[in-house]
Enzyme design. Structure first.
Site, PDB file in Angstrom:
ATOM      1  N   VAL A  91      50.920 -73.186  87.397  1.00  0.00           N
ATOM      2  CA  VAL A  91      52.122 -73.829  86.868  1.00  0.00           C
ATOM      3  C   VAL A  91      52.732 -74.757  87.918  1.00  0.00           C
ATOM      4  CG1 VAL A  91      54.443 -73.430  85.943  1.00  0.00           C
ATOM      5  CG2 VAL A  91      52.595 -71.837  85.385  1.00  0.00           C
ATOM      6  N   LYS A  92      53.205 -75.898  87.445  1.00  0.00           N
ATOM      7  CA  LYS A  92      53.963 -76.820  88.292  1.00  0.00           C
ATOM      8  C   LYS A  92      55.408 -76.823  87.812  1.00  0.00           C
ATOM      9  CE  LYS A  92      54.395 -81.791  89.323  1.00  0.00           C
ATOM     10  NZ  LYS A  92      53.749 -83.117  89.176  1.00  0.00           N
ATOM     11  N   THR A  93      56.337 -76.652  88.746  1.00  0.00           N
ATOM     12  CA  THR A  93      57.750 -76.631  88.391  1.00  0.00           C
ATOM     13  C   THR A  93      58.579 -77.188  89.534  1.00  0.00           C
ATOM     14  OG1 THR A  93      59.452 -75.245  87.359  1.00  0.00           O
ATOM     15  CG2 THR A  93      58.329 -74.326  89.284  1.00  0.00           C
TER      16      THR A  93
END
Length: 294
Positions: free
Chosen positions: A202-204
């Site tokens: 995940v990219k956040t």
């Protein structure tokens, strides 16, 4: 007929040595298939377990962003210092040398421009294309709380299914849009949903408060987005804090290619991510390289 094994050397079966079965180095990835793990090893450094991704897919919705007017001039010289590149298939085919042998993360969703509702995205690539381009992963934007939330979630789950069929990881990108929050409560919700729906990682965005609760609650690796351009020391400080709070790397764009010395900056970011360098020491390293014209 195959030739008989006529070697006079005694066979060695090493019966006193148990066969090794090592756990995979990435969080939440041990049960993935070999091909999936191999591709993830092109994104994350197996020694540090972390990654420095260079993001320059901005043109897919906002055109020639400052610093990306000429990919061949501004980005290709940075590629040797990145663990992986995050980009569109158009730029990959036209600008990136095929001799580049590290990770490729393909932008897989798109549709609207900055002139319209950004959450109204659909899948913009087929799995056959990702295979042809030897992608290490495919990236899809997910707008939790956005106008087209369910549509973007379905984009994610369809991409996960396609990727799992052929051993290609899916990067779920938690987009915030214009009106969505960037606090830890929202990011916990968004990252957990994306992971539970099958994203491989995940990219956040980094949150200064309680980011460690995101990385702890998310069952797959998290990499942070660089976001808007910051002063170099501030960007290095953000990267350092994120790593210390459990992030598995960074996916930086503007904080690298809009820097006064982009090569020096990405090398300094690598010091923080892979060597746990302090922000001040990394900034001093950046200044030294910048002054040397590197």
């Amino acid at each position: 007929m195959p030739e008989a094994d006529e070697s006079k050397k005694e066979k060695q079966y090493f019966t006193d040595i148990p066969q090794k079965s090592e756990a995979f180095f990435l969080k939440g990835s041990n049960s993935l298939d070999w091909g999936m793990k191999n591709r993830l090893s092109n994104i994350f450094d197996p020694k540090s377990g972390r990654t420095v991704m260079l993001a320059f897919d901005h043109g897919y919705f906002q055109g020639p962003t400052t610093g990306l007017e000429r990919i061949d001039v501004n980005i290709v010289p940075l590629a040797p210092y990145a663990d992986t590149l995050m980009l569109t298939r158009g730029v990959l085919r036209t600008m990136i040398p095929p001799s580049y042998n590290r990770g490729i993360v393909l932008r897989a969703s798109g549709g609207p421009s900055i002139l319209s509702e950004l959450s109204n995205e659909n899948l913009a690539i087929d799995i056959d294309e990702a295979i042809r381009l030897n992608a290490s992963a495919m990236a899809v934007q997910v707008y939790i709380g956005g106008e087209y939330e369910t549509q973007t979630i379905h984009n994610l789950t369809r991409l996960v299914d396609m990727g799992n069929r052929f051993g290609i990881p899916t990067l779920g990108v938690t987009a915030v849009g214009k009106d969505l929050a960037r606090d830890a409560k929202y990011m916990r919700l968004a990252t957990r949903m994306v992971a539970e729906l099958g994203a491989t990682y995940v990219k956040t965005y980094y949150t200064e408060k309680d980011f460690d609760t995101l990385s702890t609650a998310c069952p797959v690796p998290i990499v942070i987005a660089g976001g808007k351009k910051l002063p170099e020391l501030d960007a290095l400080t953000m990267a350092h804090r994120a790593i210390q709070d459990g992030a598995a790397g960074v996916d930086m764009g503007r904080n690298i290619f809009q820097s006064d010395a982009p090569v020096a900056m990405i090398r300094a970011v690598r010091k923080v991510v892979h060597e746990n360098e302090s922000p001040k020491a990394a900034f001093d390293y950046y200044q030294t390289l910048k002054n040397e014209g590197k």
